[in-house]
Write an enzyme that holds these catalytic residues in place. Structure first.
Site, PDB file in Angstrom:
ATOM      1  N   ASN A  89      24.947  43.118  43.504  1.00  0.00           N
ATOM      2  CA  ASN A  89      26.124  42.738  42.730  1.00  0.00           C
ATOM      3  C   ASN A  89      27.437  43.068  43.423  1.00  0.00           C
ATOM      4  O   ASN A  89      28.448  42.406  43.177  1.00  0.00           O
ATOM      5  CB  ASN A  89      26.078  43.434  41.367  1.00  0.00           C
ATOM      6  N   TYR A 154      36.572  33.958  50.685  1.00  0.00           N
ATOM      7  CA  TYR A 154      35.695  34.349  49.574  1.00  0.00           C
ATOM      8  C   TYR A 154      34.654  33.266  49.302  1.00  0.00           C
ATOM      9  O   TYR A 154      33.458  33.561  49.150  1.00  0.00           O
ATOM     10  CB  TYR A 154      36.523  34.608  48.321  1.00  0.00           C
ATOM     11  N   ILE A 187      34.550  35.235  34.459  1.00  0.00           N
ATOM     12  CA  ILE A 187      34.047  36.310  33.606  1.00  0.00           C
ATOM     13  C   ILE A 187      35.157  37.361  33.494  1.00  0.00           C
ATOM     14  O   ILE A 187      35.700  37.795  34.515  1.00  0.00           O
ATOM     15  CB  ILE A 187      32.773  36.956  34.193  1.00  0.00           C
TER      16      ILE A 187
END
Length: 273
Positions: A89, A154, A187
């Protein structure tokens, strides 16, 4: 009772587990009956979560340091004797940058966190996951598949995570190890809040992020965590899967061009007046 026992007796390693999506994943696996060993550079946050949740072990660590990841795996095996699931993660999204504002050095640093850390832990954990016929869950990103403006480096790292997931799923199928990834959209996490705060109008940035989903809201870390537990437990016939947890952000046609890219007048199809 079923929710408590769905991953009972299993041992899970989670990187970047002190806050946001990572902390939610730690919590969800504990709620499902697993023992969870997690690492993070944020030692204070990690210790606090460890104190809050029985069934967890926190090990301070930086995923860019192979020695730290070796310690993470060896401590897990020393305490529990086996390993069933690894959740990669840990990751970072830099503030918005135009391509000309990026640097090779910054890109290398981001690769170390978002891609090479994942690769290194996978290599260290695989011998043990093969013994348990376990599984790997990589946290990628929706933008790794669809792109994102002012996020060149990214997007490249997350696209690579998804591609690596699929390649590894092919290689590890013969050992009974499943490999999947989750690609979240917007999120609402501390990182999202920090990125918004770095813009000229944080409220407008948050509103734009909220309206990107047809569902009309951002996702919650617990919703990504629920997907991770599903992939580890019930999804026994899934490997090489990219599971989108996005609120439908990738769906539909929409305006993509800006006035600066069009010039003063859009180029319309022939015979359109």
């Amino acid at each position: 009772m079923a929710a408590v026992t769905r991953y009972s007796g299993k041992v899970v390693v989670v990187t970047g587990g002190s806050r946001g999506i990572g902390a939610a994943i730690v919590r969800a696996f504990v709620d499902s009956g697993a023992q969870v060993v997690f690492c993070d550079k944020d030692e204070a946050g990690g210790r606090a979560l460890e104190q809050e949740l029985s069934g967890t072990v926190f090990i301070p660590g930086d995923v860019t340091q192979e020695r730290d990841l070796q310690t993470l795996v060896s401590e897990t095996l020393s305490r529990f004797g086996h390993l069933d699931c690894v959740v990669n993660n840990a990751g970072y999204h830099p503030p918005a940058q135009l391509p000309e504002e990026t640097s090779a050095q910054g890109f290398r640093q981001l690769l170390e966190v978002n891609l090479l850390g994942t690769y290194t832990l996978i290599k260290l954990a695989l011998p043990h996951l093969r013994k348990s016929r376990g599984n790997i869950i990589n946290i990628s990103s929706l933008v790794g598949a669809i792109g994102q403006s002012q996020a060149l480096t990214y997007v490249a790292t997350k696209g690579a995570v998804t591609a690596m997931t699929k390649a590894l799923a092919l290689d590890e199928s013969r050992h009974g190890v499943r490999v999947n990834c989750i690609s979240p959209g917007n999120i609402w996490t501390p990182l999202w809040e920090e990125l918004a705060a770095s813009t000229s109008d944080p409220r407008a940035t948050i509103l734009e992020g909220t309206l990107a989903q047809p569902l009309g809201r951002m996702g919650q870390p617990a919703e990504v965590a629920a997907a991770a537990v599903f992939l580890a437990s019930e999804a026994t016939f899934c490997t090489g899967l990219e599971l989108l947890v996005t609120g439908g952000a990738e769906l539909g046609y929409g305006r993509k061009a800006s006035k600066s890219s069009l010039g003063e007048v859009p180029t319309l199809p022939p015979n359109v007046h």
